[in-house]
Design a protein around this motif. Structure first.
Motif, PDB file in Angstrom:
ATOM      1  N   GLU A   2       0.845  -1.188   0.000  1.00 23.48           N
ATOM      2  CA  GLU A   2       0.000   0.000   0.000  1.00 23.48           C
ATOM      3  C   GLU A   2       0.878   1.235   0.000  1.00 23.48           C
ATOM      4  O   GLU A   2       1.948   1.250   0.592  1.00 23.48           O
ATOM      5  N   LEU A   3       0.387   2.267  -0.643  1.00 25.75           N
ATOM      6  CA  LEU A   3       1.084   3.542  -0.686  1.00 25.75           C
ATOM      7  C   LEU A   3       0.049   4.622  -0.443  1.00 25.75           C
ATOM      8  O   LEU A   3      -0.984   4.660  -1.110  1.00 25.75           O
ATOM      9  N   LEU A   4       0.304   5.493   0.508  1.00 30.40           N
ATOM     10  CA  LEU A   4      -0.621   6.568   0.844  1.00 30.40           C
ATOM     11  C   LEU A   4       0.003   7.897   0.444  1.00 30.40           C
ATOM     12  O   LEU A   4       1.108   8.220   0.859  1.00 30.40           O
ATOM     13  N   LEU A   5      -0.701   8.650  -0.380  1.00 28.41           N
ATOM     14  CA  LEU A   5      -0.241   9.972  -0.802  1.00 28.41           C
ATOM     15  C   LEU A   5      -1.175  11.011  -0.207  1.00 28.41           C
ATOM     16  O   LEU A   5      -2.384  10.920  -0.353  1.00 28.41           O
ATOM     17  N   LYS A   6      -0.615  12.008   0.439  1.00 28.63           N
ATOM     18  CA  LYS A   6      -1.432  13.052   1.057  1.00 28.63           C
ATOM     19  C   LYS A   6      -1.179  14.373   0.356  1.00 28.63           C
ATOM     20  O   LYS A   6      -0.082  14.645  -0.116  1.00 28.63           O
ATOM     21  N   ASN A   7      -2.216  15.188   0.318  1.00 30.27           N
ATOM     22  CA  ASN A   7      -2.125  16.547  -0.229  1.00 30.27           C
ATOM     23  C   ASN A   7      -1.566  16.569  -1.653  1.00 30.27           C
ATOM     24  O   ASN A   7      -0.683  17.352  -1.977  1.00 30.27           O
ATOM     25  N   VAL A   8      -2.115  15.715  -2.488  1.00 31.92           N
ATOM     26  CA  VAL A   8      -1.687  15.653  -3.885  1.00 31.92           C
ATOM     27  C   VAL A   8      -2.539  16.611  -4.701  1.00 31.92           C
ATOM     28  O   VAL A   8      -3.765  16.629  -4.581  1.00 31.92           O
ATOM     29  N   ASP A   9      -1.886  17.422  -5.511  1.00 29.21           N
ATOM     30  CA  ASP A   9      -2.587  18.344  -6.395  1.00 29.21           C
ATOM     31  C   ASP A   9      -3.486  17.535  -7.344  1.00 29.21           C
ATOM     32  O   ASP A   9      -3.086  16.467  -7.808  1.00 29.21           O
ATOM     33  N   PRO A  10      -4.718  18.004  -7.602  1.00 27.40           N
ATOM     34  CA  PRO A  10      -5.626  17.254  -8.482  1.00 27.40           C
ATOM     35  C   PRO A  10      -5.032  16.934  -9.856  1.00 27.40           C
ATOM     36  O   PRO A  10      -5.282  15.860 -10.398  1.00 27.40           O
ATOM     37  N   LYS A  11      -4.240  17.834 -10.418  1.00 32.80           N
ATOM     38  CA  LYS A  11      -3.613  17.566 -11.718  1.00 32.80           C
ATOM     39  C   LYS A  11      -2.604  16.421 -11.608  1.00 32.80           C
ATOM     40  O   LYS A  11      -2.533  15.556 -12.470  1.00 32.80           O
ATOM     41  N   ASP A  12      -1.846  16.435 -10.521  1.00 36.18           N
ATOM     42  CA  ASP A  12      -0.869  15.366 -10.300  1.00 36.18           C
ATOM     43  C   ASP A  12      -1.579  14.044 -10.030  1.00 36.18           C
ATOM     44  O   ASP A  12      -1.120  12.992 -10.455  1.00 36.18           O
ATOM     45  N   PHE A  13      -2.703  14.107  -9.335  1.00 34.74           N
ATOM     46  CA  PHE A  13      -3.455  12.884  -9.046  1.00 34.74           C
ATOM     47  C   PHE A  13      -3.971  12.262 -10.346  1.00 34.74           C
ATOM     48  O   PHE A  13      -3.931  11.042 -10.511  1.00 34.74           O
ATOM     49  N   ALA A  14      -4.430  13.115 -11.254  1.00 34.68           N
ATOM     50  CA  ALA A  14      -4.907  12.604 -12.545  1.00 34.68           C
ATOM     51  C   ALA A  14      -3.769  11.914 -13.289  1.00 34.68           C
ATOM     52  O   ALA A  14      -3.962  10.852 -13.892  1.00 34.68           O
ATOM     53  N   LEU A  15      -2.581  12.487 -13.243  1.00 37.93           N
ATOM     54  CA  LEU A  15      -1.413  11.884 -13.882  1.00 37.93           C
ATOM     55  C   LEU A  15      -1.083  10.533 -13.238  1.00 37.93           C
ATOM     56  O   LEU A  15      -0.845   9.544 -13.932  1.00 37.93           O
ATOM     57  N   LEU A  16      -1.110  10.491 -11.914  1.00 44.99           N
ATOM     58  CA  LEU A  16      -0.850   9.237 -11.211  1.00 44.99           C
ATOM     59  C   LEU A  16      -1.904   8.179 -11.529  1.00 44.99           C
ATOM     60  O   LEU A  16      -1.597   7.004 -11.679  1.00 44.99           O
ATOM     61  N   ARG A  17      -3.151   8.606 -11.627  1.00 44.51           N
ATOM     62  CA  ARG A  17      -4.240   7.680 -11.944  1.00 44.51           C
ATOM     63  C   ARG A  17      -4.052   7.090 -13.346  1.00 44.51           C
ATOM     64  O   ARG A  17      -4.186   5.885 -13.547  1.00 44.51           O
ATOM     65  N   ASN A  18      -3.702   7.934 -14.313  1.00 46.83           N
ATOM     66  CA  ASN A  18      -3.465   7.452 -15.680  1.00 46.83           C
ATOM     67  C   ASN A  18      -2.279   6.486 -15.728  1.00 46.83           C
ATOM     68  O   ASN A  18      -2.338   5.455 -16.400  1.00 46.83           O
ATOM     69  N   LEU A  19      -1.218   6.804 -15.003  1.00 45.73           N
ATOM     70  CA  LEU A  19      -0.054   5.931 -14.965  1.00 45.73           C
ATOM     71  C   LEU A  19      -0.399   4.590 -14.317  1.00 45.73           C
ATOM     72  O   LEU A  19       0.013   3.532 -14.800  1.00 45.73           O
ATOM     73  N   SER A  20      -1.177   4.640 -13.245  1.00 48.22           N
ATOM     74  CA  SER A  20      -1.543   3.386 -12.571  1.00 48.22           C
ATOM     75  C   SER A  20      -2.400   2.502 -13.481  1.00 48.22           C
ATOM     76  O   SER A  20      -2.259   1.278 -13.470  1.00 48.22           O
ATOM     77  N   LYS A  21      -3.281   3.117 -14.264  1.00 47.78           N
ATOM     78  CA  LYS A  21      -4.091   2.329 -15.207  1.00 47.78           C
ATOM     79  C   LYS A  21      -3.201   1.658 -16.244  1.00 47.78           C
ATOM     80  O   LYS A  21      -3.394   0.498 -16.581  1.00 47.78           O
ATOM     81  N   ARG A  22      -2.205   2.390 -16.745  1.00 55.46           N
ATOM     82  CA  ARG A  22      -1.278   1.832 -17.742  1.00 55.46           C
ATOM     83  C   ARG A  22      -0.480   0.666 -17.191  1.00 55.46           C
ATOM     84  O   ARG A  22      -0.208  -0.306 -17.885  1.00 55.46           O
ATOM     85  N   LEU A  23      -0.134   0.772 -15.904  1.00 58.87           N
ATOM     86  CA  LEU A  23       0.680  -0.268 -15.280  1.00 58.87           C
ATOM     87  C   LEU A  23      -0.168  -1.380 -14.665  1.00 58.87           C
ATOM     88  O   LEU A  23       0.384  -2.358 -14.164  1.00 58.87           O
ATOM     89  N   GLY A  24      -1.492  -1.188 -14.675  1.00 55.64           N
ATOM     90  CA  GLY A  24      -2.378  -2.201 -14.103  1.00 55.64           C
ATOM     91  C   GLY A  24      -2.390  -2.207 -12.586  1.00 55.64           C
ATOM     92  O   GLY A  24      -2.619  -3.235 -11.957  1.00 55.64           O
ATOM     93  N   ILE A  25      -2.137  -1.059 -12.002  1.00 55.09           N
ATOM     94  CA  ILE A  25      -2.117  -0.931 -10.544  1.00 55.09           C
ATOM     95  C   ILE A  25      -3.469  -0.373 -10.090  1.00 55.09           C
ATOM     96  O   ILE A  25      -3.962   0.610 -10.640  1.00 55.09           O
ATOM     97  N   GLN A  26      -4.053  -1.013  -9.081  1.00 57.47           N
ATOM     98  CA  GLN A  26      -5.332  -0.550  -8.543  1.00 57.47           C
ATOM     99  C   GLN A  26      -5.087   0.687  -7.672  1.00 57.47           C
ATOM    100  O   GLN A  26      -4.163   0.730  -6.870  1.00 57.47           O
TER     101      GLN A  26
END
Length: 74
Positions: A2-26
């Motif tokens: 598990e990895l917990l990220l706090k206070n992430v900018d919404p733009k950065d979160f969208a980037l992380l979400r897209n990357l996680s989808k590409r890598l198959g990470i929930q």
């Protein structure tokens, strides 16, 4: 893992979400907790305001609320 990220900018979160989808990470987004501790700047500002109110009360310019009324508001 598990990895917990706090206070992430919404733009950065969208980037992380897209990357996680590409890598198959929930990824799970949790709501912010109400019990989060305030930051130091907020606490310092609240203390400044409280001290200013006490000084005004000592000068007789305002009347402070008594403890019983304060507790009843809570």
């Amino acid at each position: 893992m598990e990895l917990l990220l706090k206070n992430v900018d919404p733009k950065d979160f969208a980037l992380l979400r897209n990357l996680s989808k590409r890598l198959g990470i929930q990824i799970e987004k949790q709501k912010e907790s109400v019990d989060d501790k305030p930051d130091n700047a907020t606490v310092a500002e609240d203390l400044r305001e409280a001290i200013a109110e006490i000084k005004l009360a000592q000068a007789g310019k305002i009347k402070l609320q008594n403890a019983r009324d304060f507790i009843n508001e809570l």
